[in-house]
Scaffold this active site. Structure first.
Site, PDB file in Angstrom:
ATOM      1  N   ASP A 185       0.835  -1.209   0.000  1.00 52.12           N
ATOM      2  CA  ASP A 185       0.000   0.000   0.000  1.00 52.12           C
ATOM      3  C   ASP A 185       0.869   1.258   0.000  1.00 52.12           C
ATOM      4  O   ASP A 185       2.030   1.235   0.398  1.00 52.12           O
ATOM      5  CB  ASP A 185      -0.922   0.012   1.221  1.00 52.12           C
ATOM      6  CG  ASP A 185      -0.147   0.034   2.530  1.00 52.12           C
ATOM      7  OD1 ASP A 185       0.874  -0.686   2.622  1.00 52.12           O
ATOM      8  OD2 ASP A 185      -0.542   0.755   3.448  1.00 52.12           O
ATOM      9  N   GLU A 186       0.291   2.340  -0.426  1.00 56.97           N
ATOM     10  CA  GLU A 186       0.886   3.689  -0.322  1.00 56.97           C
ATOM     11  C   GLU A 186       2.348   3.736  -0.778  1.00 56.97           C
ATOM     12  O   GLU A 186       3.187   4.393  -0.160  1.00 56.97           O
ATOM     13  CB  GLU A 186       0.747   4.195   1.115  1.00 56.97           C
ATOM     14  CG  GLU A 186      -0.709   4.386   1.522  1.00 56.97           C
ATOM     15  CD  GLU A 186      -0.900   4.787   2.968  1.00 56.97           C
ATOM     16  OE1 GLU A 186      -1.814   5.577   3.239  1.00 56.97           O
ATOM     17  OE2 GLU A 186      -0.156   4.278   3.836  1.00 56.97           O
ATOM     18  N   ALA A 187       2.632   3.024  -1.875  1.00 51.17           N
ATOM     19  CA  ALA A 187       3.993   3.030  -2.425  1.00 51.17           C
ATOM     20  C   ALA A 187       4.154   4.221  -3.354  1.00 51.17           C
ATOM     21  O   ALA A 187       4.481   4.086  -4.544  1.00 51.17           O
ATOM     22  CB  ALA A 187       4.259   1.717  -3.149  1.00 51.17           C
TER      23      ALA A 187
END
Length: 536
Positions: free
Chosen positions: A341-343
């Site tokens: 996530d949230e890369a």
């Protein structure tokens, strides 16, 4: 989904009115009554438990636990352990000896038998001669014991002798879960929690038939598992937390202890190493993991999306292989969560490349991949599960991406952030928690249907639900409990109970009845004004 009153044997309107009176404190079971009138209070109805059972048949006189009661179990090690667990709960509060034997009749009986129970279902039958819990597997017996606990007065949870009486209503409960995956996530990275604190949470999860404990073991703020191949991950990367505290990490022995304790409560541990983003603790520990070869400082803030493993470097995949190999060896469960996530600091091309290389490594060491739903923007491996954490307001395109993956065979775990992220504030006045996904009161957290939640996703793709608890603002067990309870109970019901039982007005009455039990257990919880809690 509302209950179909025409297809259920219950009488919810009448029963609901009676339960509202009980929940409001007109009568309180187990509150040291001494008078004959008080002792005549009716036992808890068989369907006043959480999660709601699949089927309840009321009838007959109750069974009463007395000094003469024994606990009779099959001569099977797992069943004997469950019997010992039950007597460990009942003996301190009742003051009764409750001998545990593999022979005898009457009393409380735990037995394995062939039947249509599945891996986790059970039948509980109560009459004046005793209570029998039957299942085809030990997990079912353990879940049946949790129902038995809730059918007894809340005072049964106390560690000193209480007055009783200890009655179980007459009738039969037939029960099995809607979903095989019913999870709770604990973030031990933003703030570190000790083995004892994790075990306390495990006990609380078990009461509501949760069967998966997702441990978020790494993030920008801390790495929490010691690994031989990269020792500085824990010794240095684990040395801090949000706000600059001392952090901490689990030795391999301590991690095994958590896994073993969870297994004794029929929870499977799902370890998560979040990558390629959320990796500052690892990048700070080893300079070679950075594209520029320079280690960043340790991080104690709460921003996200600024860190990334170096996708082009070969050492990155040596690192991933070592971490997955050691963690898989420590973890007997089926799953290994790789985050994803949230890369925001990883390009889409690099993200896809990374996931394509990492997923086979997980498979090589015998585990099934779980990733946050951004994994569906890459190429989910066969059998992989995607954990959806979007909002009601998430874009149609992003939801469609997840739905397409589900249509193509990717299983889904549903964790919508504006429903069951347990770290979201209840109201604007909640002192703990965050509000980026909105304010999430108890009714909103409960009142949705996992099977119909994500447009275009086949109901058959939904493997279950999970309630994550992120710890940016949480520092101790009281903080964990205040944000988890009462919403965790609703998430558990969404995972266990048939859709036909879903009804907020009935649920809030059953939920209210949990309040005295949480008080007896010393659980800190939010007394939502939406719930008719009994007077203290």
């Amino acid at each position: 989904m509302r209950r179909n009153h025409g297809t259920t044997p219950r009488t919810p309107r009448i029963l609901g009115s009676l339960l509202l009176l009980a929940a409001a404190g007109v009568s309180t079971l187990g509150a040291a009554p001494a008078s004959p009138a008080a002792r005549a209070v009716a036992p808890t109805p068989l369907d006043r438990v959480v999660p709601a059972p699949a089927s309840v048949e009321h009838g007959g006189a109750p069974y009463r636990i007395t000094r003469a009661t024994g606990v009779h179990v099959d001569d099977v090690a797992d069943v004997r352990r469950i019997g010992a667990y039950l007597t460990g709960i009942l003996r301190p509060s009742t003051g009764y000896p409750l001998p545990l034997t593999d022979h005898g009749t009457g009393g409380i009986r735990l037995r394995l038998a062939k039947g249509d129970f599945g891996a986790e279902g059970y039948r509980l039958h109560s009459d004046p001669g005793g209570v029998t819990i039957t299942a085809s597997a030990p997990a079912g017996l353990f879940h049946g014991v949790q129902t038995l606990r809730q059918l007894l007065p809340a005072a049964v949870e106390k560690k000193t002798v209480q007055a009783g009486p200890w009655q179980i209503a007459g009738g039969t409960v037939e029960d099995r879960p809607r979903y095989a995956y019913r999870g709770a996530m604990l973030d031990v990275s933003r703030h570190f929690f000790t083995v004892a604190q994790v075990e306390r949470y495990i006990d609380q999860l078990a009461l509501y038939k949760i069967n998966e404990l997702h441990l978020h073991l790494s993030d920008d703020q801390g790495w929490r598992i010691a690994l031989d191949s990269w020792p500085r991950l824990a010794s240095y990367g684990g040395s801090t937390e949000v706000g600059g505290g001392k952090g901490g990490y689990y030795t391999k022995a301590q991690y095994r202890q958590i896994v073993s304790y969870a297994a004794s409560r029929y929870l499977e541990v799902v370890p998560e190493i979040d990558m390629p983003g959320h990796t500052n603790a690892a990048l700070a520990s080893y300079a070679e993991l950075n594209c520029n070869g320079v280690a960043p400082p340790l991080y104690t803030g709460t921003d996200v999306g600024f860190s990334s493993l170096c996708v082009p470097k070969d050492v990155t995949y040596t690192f991933v292989d070592d971490v997955v190999r050691e963690l898989a060896a420590l973890t007997p469960g089926r799953y290994l969560h790789i985050g994803g996530d949230e890369a925001h600091s990883t390009s889409h091309t690099d993200y896809v490349t990374f996931m394509d290389r990492v997923q086979p490594i997980v498979a090589q060491y015998g585990k099934t991949v779980i990733g946050w739903h951004q994994l569906t923007g890459a190429h989910p491996a066969a059998g992989a599960l995607a954990q959806y954490w979007g909002l009601d307001s998430t874009s149609a395109a992003e939801k469609a991406q997840v739905a397409r993956a589900a249509q193509n065979g990717t299983g889904l775990i549903l964790s919508p952030a504006d429903r069951i992220y347990l770290d979201m504030k209840y109201t604007k006045d909640t002192k703990l928690g965050l509000d980026w996904a909105g304010l999430v009161e108890v009714e909103r957290s409960y009142d949705w249907d996992p099977g119909a939640y994500l447009p275009g996703a086949p109901a058959s793709a939904v493997r279950g639900v999970e309630a994550p608890l992120w710890s940016e603002t949480l520092k101790n067990s009281a903080d964990i409990e205040y944000m988890a309870f009462p919403r965790l109970a609703g998430a558990a019901e969404l995972g266990w109970s048939p859709a036909a039982t879903h009804d907020w007005n009935a649920y809030k009455v059953r939920l209210a009845a949990q309040g005295p039990r949480w008080d007896a257990l010393g659980i800190s919880y939010y007394r939502s004004p939406q719930v008719p809690w009994p007077a203290r």
